[in-house]
Design a protein around this motif. Structure first.
Motif, PDB file in Angstrom:
ATOM      1  N   ALA A   1      22.113  17.139  92.449  1.00 24.53           N
ATOM      2  CA  ALA A   1      23.177  16.754  93.385  1.00 24.53           C
ATOM      3  C   ALA A   1      22.708  15.645  94.313  1.00 24.53           C
ATOM      4  CB  ALA A   1      23.622  17.977  94.187  1.00 24.53           C
ATOM      5  N   LEU A   2      21.463  15.750  94.797  1.00 28.46           N
ATOM      6  CA  LEU A   2      20.918  14.712  95.679  1.00 28.46           C
ATOM      7  C   LEU A   2      20.785  13.385  94.951  1.00 28.46           C
ATOM      8  CD1 LEU A   2      19.747  14.005  98.443  1.00 28.46           C
ATOM      9  CD2 LEU A   2      17.496  14.745  97.589  1.00 28.46           C
ATOM     10  N   ARG A   3      20.301  13.438  93.718  1.00 26.93           N
ATOM     11  CA  ARG A   3      20.192  12.217  92.911  1.00 26.93           C
ATOM     12  C   ARG A   3      21.560  11.578  92.706  1.00 26.93           C
ATOM     13  NH1 ARG A   3      19.472  14.077  87.521  1.00 26.93           N
ATOM     14  NH2 ARG A   3      21.754  13.893  87.518  1.00 26.93           N
ATOM     15  N   THR A   4      22.563  12.393  92.384  1.00 26.72           N
ATOM     16  CA  THR A   4      23.914  11.875  92.166  1.00 26.72           C
ATOM     17  C   THR A   4      24.464  11.224  93.423  1.00 26.72           C
ATOM     18  OG1 THR A   4      24.363  13.571  90.496  1.00 26.72           O
ATOM     19  CG2 THR A   4      26.265  12.477  91.486  1.00 26.72           C
ATOM     20  N   LEU A   5      24.286  11.870  94.570  1.00 31.34           N
ATOM     21  CA  LEU A   5      24.772  11.310  95.839  1.00 31.34           C
ATOM     22  C   LEU A   5      24.117   9.969  96.136  1.00 31.34           C
ATOM     23  CD1 LEU A   5      24.902  14.517  98.090  1.00 31.34           C
ATOM     24  CD2 LEU A   5      26.850  13.178  97.257  1.00 31.34           C
TER      25      LEU A   5
END
Length: 404
Positions: A243-247
């Motif tokens: 999720a952090l990578r996607t954001l």
């Protein structure tokens, strides 16, 4: 229950007459007028695949009340095996350029067109400015639709490691979506359960609360806004690292686009830059929505526990549109004129889908299996005429009925 020799397809709940013809048919899917509806001047193609006869390879077996016999399902497995061998011969005889190089070159050319697009937006004259908008719009959809689609199937490279890198780049950085959910929903669900009710039935594209004209002509303009919002909602279903990578990738992609409009294209107002982003990112949103619904909805749908074997599922539930230079470039052959081929062999690149198209079409027609084709205008007219039936109401379930 697998599709067996001499099977019929019909909506669930309808009883089969005792004196049934020995010729298997796809019947009772919808109102007969729906099948023959075409656009004015359209092709008149029978897009519903209402009637088809299996070839000799299917044999003359029948369904037994206790279940499918070994003899019944073997011909179906043999059909897919034989087709796979034919396609494998074409793939093995193809060069790297044909397997991957052509599509990589299209994506590379799109990147090279970016500077010209941003610089054209500096012009105060209408023609160069519109050329910049058109260029950036086509480039955006080439990277986000064609690039993301190929990356989700790992069709850009034969390396799994590089495949993951390209998936993050095209799906998250360029398209503002999440790799895990894109791969799961598209590859695992849509391809694994094509036209299966409740799974890969394309129902996610339906918005029943919108009328036909709003959905078909106005709602697509909101795709650039809705896509990241849907992605953010889906982040609840992935690990926090993903999720952090996607954001981070989503933010970087949006900010780079915004920064280039301000500092390269010379936009003075943040709002004018944001408006330009919306226009370019929605330039081909209409055909994007249309293509996704035209090629599956309105074709046979199956229950999860009664779906046919793969070759029948894909030949019955997938439709090809004619070639179109703009859409072929920006969306890829596998989403336009080679969608049947793509669903049968999803790991192949766009160019390879185009190369095996004569093999697939000839084989399916030789075996008397459906090979659905129709024009864009005909499908558009069909959906406008039968919008509530196709996009609001639940589709009828096609059931496999054996001939006793």
């Amino acid at each position: 229950m697998p599709l067996e020799d001499g099977d019929q397809l019909r909506p669930r709940g309808r009883q089969l007459n005792a004196e049934v013809s020995a010729i298997p048919r796809l019947r009772g899917m919808r109102d007969p007028s729906l099948r023959s509806t075409t656009a004015p001047g359209g092709s008149g193609t029978d897009v519903m695949a209402e009637r088809w006869e299996p070839g000799p390879a299917l044999g003359d077996g029948s369904v037994t009340p206790g279940g499918a016999s070994q003899r019944a399902w073997q011909p179906e497995e043999a059909l897919m095996t034989e087709l796979s061998e034919l396609v494998q011969k074409v793939v093995k005889s193809s060069s790297w350029w044909e397997r991957h190089g052509v599509d990589i070159s299209i994506l590379a050319c799109s990147f090279l067109l970016l500077p010209a697009g941003f610089l054209c937006l500096r012009s105060a004259q209408a023609i160069p400015f519109l050329a910049g908008v058109l260029t950036l719009g086509v480039v955006h959809h080439t990277l986000t639709v064609k690039g993301s689609h190929l990356a989700s199937h790992n069709a850009l490279t034969e390396s799994k490691s590089w495949g993951k890198v390209w998936a993050v780049f095209f799906i998250e950085l360029c398209s503002a979506f999440t790799v895990e959910q894109a791969t799961y929903n598209h590859v695992k669900i849509h391809h694994g359960y094509t036209n299966v009710i409740g799974l890969g039935d394309s129902s996610t594209w339906k918005l029943p609360f919108l009328n036909r004209y709003v959905y078909m002509f106005i709602a697509p303009l909101a795709v650039p806004i809705l896509t990241p919002l849907v992605a953010l909602d889906l982040l609840r279903n992935v690990e926090w690292k993903a999720a952090l990578r996607t954001l981070c990738c989503m933010f970087l992609g949006f900010y780079c686009h915004y920064w280039l409009l301000l500092h390269v294209s010379g936009f003075q107002s943040p709002w004018s830059a944001l408006l330009c982003m919306l226009v370019t990112r929605s330039l081909l949103a209409h055909p994007y929505i249309h293509v996704n619904i035209f090629q599956h909805i309105g074709l046979p749908m199956f229950a999860a526990d009664r779906k046919p074997k793969r070759i029948h599922l894909m030949s019955l539930g997938v439709l090809n549109l004619p070639r179109n230079p703009l859409l072929d470039w920006s969306f890829g052959h596998s989403l336009i004129s080679c969608h049947v081929e793509h669903h049968l062999f999803p790991s192949l690149s766009d160019n390879m889908c185009l190369k095996i198209k004569p093999v697939i079409s000839q084989y399916l027609k030789q075996k008397k299996l459906p090979y659905n084709e129709d024009t864009y205008s005909s499908r558009l007219w069909l959906f406008l005429q039968r919008y509530e039936e196709l996009m609001v109401h639940a589709p009828p379930i096609t059931e496999l009925v054996g001939i006793q």
